[in-house]
Design a protein around this motif. Structure first.
Motif, short mmCIF file in Angstrom:
data_model
loop_
_atom_site.label_atom_id
_atom_site.label_comp_id
_atom_site.label_asym_id
_atom_site.label_seq_id
_atom_site.Cartn_x
_atom_site.Cartn_y
_atom_site.Cartn_z
N HIS A 50 0.82 -1.22 0.00
CA HIS A 50 0.00 0.00 0.00
C HIS A 50 0.85 1.26 0.00
CE1 HIS A 50 -3.83 -1.90 0.37
NE2 HIS A 50 -3.50 -2.53 1.48
N PHE A 51 1.95 1.24 0.71
CA PHE A 51 2.75 2.45 0.90
C PHE A 51 4.21 2.04 1.01
CE2 PHE A 51 4.32 6.10 3.39
CZ PHE A 51 3.86 7.12 2.59
N LYS A 96 -1.67 7.78 3.97
CA LYS A 96 -1.45 7.93 2.53
C LYS A 96 -2.48 8.86 1.90
CE LYS A 96 -1.08 5.19 -1.67
NZ LYS A 96 -1.15 3.84 -2.23
#
Length: 116
Positions: free
Chosen positions: A30-31, A94
């Motif tokens: 995801h990040f 995020k």
């Protein structure tokens, strides 16, 4: 990215270490701007019989540290809930970064300003 997995009153088996690493892959997917991750797995006092296993993580990002902890009866359950909480926090961070990197109104084209 540096990964530190340590145990407090708990023997870290290769199976637990591999389980944590596979769960962290979801977070990294995801990040990916993670500097380092410190995971601490431990056992709480015997008087707290309902939730004895503890899992906590410190995830360092550029300019921020995300700290999450979880308690459960089983170490694997504690890791699962920890990763769910951490995933939500990373996605929240995020989206916060992406929302704040929008273009300023005075720099937008005239057509976009007229539409608003």
């Amino acid at each position: 990215m540096n990964l530190i997995i340590s145990g407090h009153h708990l023997d870290l088996t290769p199976a637990i270490r591999e389980y944590v690493e596979t769960k962290l892959d979801r977070i990294i997917r995801h990040f990916d701007h993670v500097i380092d991750i410190a995971v601490i797995l431990g056992v709480e006092k015997p008087s707290e019989k309902d939730k004895r296993q503890r899992a906590e993580v410190n995830l360092r990002l550029r300019g921020n540290v995300i700290h999450v902890e979880s308690f459960a009866q089983d170490v694997y359950a504690a890791i699962d809930t920890l990763m769910d909480k951490l995933d939500r926090q990373v996605l929240k961070y995020k989206t916060k970064l992406q929302d704040h990197q929008c273009e300023a109104i005075k720099r937008m084209p005239a057509e976009a300003q007229a539409a608003e």
